[in-house]
Design a protein around this motif. Structure first.
Motif, PDB file in Angstrom:
ATOM      1  N   HIS A  28       6.738   5.483   0.921  1.00 53.32           N
ATOM      2  CA  HIS A  28       6.800   4.337   0.017  1.00 53.32           C
ATOM      3  C   HIS A  28       5.425   4.164  -0.612  1.00 53.32           C
ATOM      4  O   HIS A  28       4.410   4.482   0.010  1.00 53.32           O
ATOM      5  CB  HIS A  28       7.193   3.073   0.786  1.00 53.32           C
ATOM      6  N   TRP A  29       5.401   3.663  -1.868  1.00 50.41           N
ATOM      7  CA  TRP A  29       4.147   3.462  -2.576  1.00 50.41           C
ATOM      8  C   TRP A  29       4.011   2.009  -3.002  1.00 50.41           C
ATOM      9  O   TRP A  29       4.992   1.353  -3.332  1.00 50.41           O
ATOM     10  CB  TRP A  29       4.094   4.346  -3.836  1.00 50.41           C
ATOM     11  N   HIS A  30       2.763   1.517  -2.999  1.00 52.85           N
ATOM     12  CA  HIS A  30       2.462   0.205  -3.559  1.00 52.85           C
ATOM     13  C   HIS A  30       2.650   0.281  -5.075  1.00 52.85           C
ATOM     14  O   HIS A  30       2.642   1.368  -5.656  1.00 52.85           O
ATOM     15  CB  HIS A  30       1.009  -0.202  -3.254  1.00 52.85           C
ATOM     16  N   SER A  31       2.777  -0.876  -5.735  1.00 48.68           N
ATOM     17  CA  SER A  31       2.989  -0.913  -7.190  1.00 48.68           C
ATOM     18  C   SER A  31       1.824  -0.301  -7.967  1.00 48.68           C
ATOM     19  O   SER A  31       1.997   0.130  -9.099  1.00 48.68           O
ATOM     20  CB  SER A  31       3.240  -2.346  -7.661  1.00 48.68           C
ATOM     21  N   ASN A  32       0.641  -0.192  -7.351  1.00 48.92           N
ATOM     22  CA  ASN A  32      -0.502   0.412  -8.034  1.00 48.92           C
ATOM     23  C   ASN A  32      -0.554   1.930  -7.886  1.00 48.92           C
ATOM     24  O   ASN A  32      -1.495   2.572  -8.323  1.00 48.92           O
ATOM     25  CB  ASN A  32      -1.811  -0.215  -7.531  1.00 48.92           C
ATOM     26  N   GLY A  33       0.465   2.513  -7.244  1.00 52.53           N
ATOM     27  CA  GLY A  33       0.536   3.961  -7.088  1.00 52.53           C
ATOM     28  C   GLY A  33      -0.025   4.477  -5.772  1.00 52.53           C
ATOM     29  O   GLY A  33       0.144   5.642  -5.434  1.00 52.53           O
ATOM     30  N   GLN A  34      -0.705   3.625  -5.022  1.00 50.48           N
ATOM     31  CA  GLN A  34      -1.240   4.013  -3.716  1.00 50.48           C
ATOM     32  C   GLN A  34      -0.093   4.112  -2.706  1.00 50.48           C
ATOM     33  O   GLN A  34       0.750   3.239  -2.636  1.00 50.48           O
ATOM     34  CB  GLN A  34      -2.269   2.974  -3.238  1.00 50.48           C
ATOM     35  N   LYS A  35      -0.098   5.199  -1.930  1.00 54.50           N
ATOM     36  CA  LYS A  35       0.937   5.342  -0.902  1.00 54.50           C
ATOM     37  C   LYS A  35       0.824   4.212   0.107  1.00 54.50           C
ATOM     38  O   LYS A  35      -0.269   3.858   0.540  1.00 54.50           O
ATOM     39  CB  LYS A  35       0.815   6.687  -0.194  1.00 54.50           C
ATOM     40  N   SER A  36       1.946   3.618   0.470  1.00 54.46           N
ATOM     41  CA  SER A  36       2.006   2.523   1.428  1.00 54.46           C
ATOM     42  C   SER A  36       2.255   3.043   2.846  1.00 54.46           C
ATOM     43  O   SER A  36       1.623   2.613   3.790  1.00 54.46           O
ATOM     44  CB  SER A  36       3.110   1.549   1.024  1.00 54.46           C
ATOM     45  N   TYR A  37       3.219   3.942   2.981  1.00 51.26           N
ATOM     46  CA  TYR A  37       3.467   4.518   4.300  1.00 51.26           C
ATOM     47  C   TYR A  37       4.128   5.877   4.205  1.00 51.26           C
ATOM     48  O   TYR A  37       4.733   6.233   3.202  1.00 51.26           O
ATOM     49  CB  TYR A  37       4.289   3.595   5.201  1.00 51.26           C
ATOM     50  N   GLU A  38       3.997   6.624   5.289  1.00 50.81           N
ATOM     51  CA  GLU A  38       4.682   7.904   5.475  1.00 50.81           C
ATOM     52  C   GLU A  38       5.123   7.943   6.929  1.00 50.81           C
ATOM     53  O   GLU A  38       4.301   7.842   7.840  1.00 50.81           O
ATOM     54  CB  GLU A  38       3.750   9.075   5.182  1.00 50.81           C
ATOM     55  N   TRP A  39       6.414   8.040   7.138  1.00 50.97           N
ATOM     56  CA  TRP A  39       6.989   8.074   8.480  1.00 50.97           C
ATOM     57  C   TRP A  39       7.860   9.314   8.602  1.00 50.97           C
ATOM     58  O   TRP A  39       8.656   9.620   7.727  1.00 50.97           O
ATOM     59  CB  TRP A  39       7.857   6.857   8.745  1.00 50.97           C
ATOM     60  N   GLU A  54      -3.259   0.309   3.092  1.00 56.50           N
ATOM     61  CA  GLU A  54      -3.333  -0.923   2.303  1.00 56.50           C
ATOM     62  C   GLU A  54      -3.310  -0.555   0.820  1.00 56.50           C
ATOM     63  O   GLU A  54      -3.482   0.613   0.455  1.00 56.50           O
ATOM     64  CB  GLU A  54      -4.629  -1.691   2.633  1.00 56.50           C
ATOM     65  N   ARG A  55      -3.159  -1.556  -0.033  1.00 59.47           N
ATOM     66  CA  ARG A  55      -3.136  -1.328  -1.488  1.00 59.47           C
ATOM     67  C   ARG A  55      -4.412  -0.663  -1.995  1.00 59.47           C
ATOM     68  O   ARG A  55      -4.397   0.068  -2.955  1.00 59.47           O
ATOM     69  CB  ARG A  55      -2.931  -2.648  -2.236  1.00 59.47           C
ATOM     70  N   ASP A  56      -5.540  -0.915  -1.303  1.00 56.19           N
ATOM     71  CA  ASP A  56      -6.815  -0.342  -1.740  1.00 56.19           C
ATOM     72  C   ASP A  56      -7.043   1.071  -1.205  1.00 56.19           C
ATOM     73  O   ASP A  56      -8.083   1.666  -1.418  1.00 56.19           O
ATOM     74  CB  ASP A  56      -7.981  -1.255  -1.345  1.00 56.19           C
ATOM     75  N   GLY A  57      -6.057   1.620  -0.482  1.00 56.67           N
ATOM     76  CA  GLY A  57      -6.152   2.974   0.045  1.00 56.67           C
ATOM     77  C   GLY A  57      -6.683   3.067   1.462  1.00 56.67           C
ATOM     78  O   GLY A  57      -6.776   4.156   2.022  1.00 56.67           O
ATOM     79  N   THR A  58      -7.042   1.936   2.066  1.00 57.03           N
ATOM     80  CA  THR A  58      -7.538   1.924   3.437  1.00 57.03           C
ATOM     81  C   THR A  58      -6.414   2.305   4.404  1.00 57.03           C
ATOM     82  O   THR A  58      -5.350   1.685   4.400  1.00 57.03           O
ATOM     83  CB  THR A  58      -8.073   0.528   3.819  1.00 57.03           C
ATOM     84  N   LEU A  59      -6.651   3.326   5.213  1.00 53.49           N
ATOM     85  CA  LEU A  59      -5.687   3.745   6.229  1.00 53.49           C
ATOM     86  C   LEU A  59      -5.742   2.752   7.380  1.00 53.49           C
ATOM     87  O   LEU A  59      -6.795   2.553   7.990  1.00 53.49           O
ATOM     88  CB  LEU A  59      -6.024   5.154   6.714  1.00 53.49           C
ATOM     89  N   THR A  60      -4.628   2.075   7.661  1.00 51.14           N
ATOM     90  CA  THR A  60      -4.615   1.044   8.700  1.00 51.14           C
ATOM     91  C   THR A  60      -3.860   1.472   9.961  1.00 51.14           C
ATOM     92  O   THR A  60      -3.961   0.805  10.989  1.00 51.14           O
ATOM     93  CB  THR A  60      -3.986  -0.264   8.170  1.00 51.14           C
ATOM     94  N   TYR A  61      -3.103   2.546   9.882  1.00 53.02           N
ATOM     95  CA  TYR A  61      -2.380   3.038  11.057  1.00 53.02           C
ATOM     96  C   TYR A  61      -2.211   4.537  10.907  1.00 53.02           C
ATOM     97  O   TYR A  61      -1.798   5.024   9.849  1.00 53.02           O
ATOM     98  CB  TYR A  61      -1.006   2.365  11.174  1.00 53.02           C
TER      99      TYR A  61
END
Length: 72
Positions: A28-39, A54-61
């Protein structure tokens, strides 16, 4: 969206084979084109990479699973 792409380093034959065996990827991708998750899933179990950004590209998990069990 369900059924994302398989890793790019696999051959087409390997991708078809893994899909037939029951492996799938949700991406899934955020509306700004940044990937949101990959499972990654195998017959409904977490299997492979699980990542969230996160929307800013920070990997949180960033975890890896093997047949539903977290290994990394």
């Amino acid at each position: 969206s369900k059924g994302g792409s398989l890793p790019q380093d696999l051959t087409e034959e390997e991708k078809v084979h893994l899909t037939k065996l029951g492996w799938s990827v949700d991406e899934h991708w955020h509306s700004n084109g940044q990937k949101s998750y990959e499972w990654n899933w195998f017959h409904g179990m977490k299997h492979g990479v699980f990542k969230h950004w996160e929307r800013d590209g920070t990997l949180t998990y960033d975890a890896e699973y093997l047949y539903g069990n977290k290994i990394k």
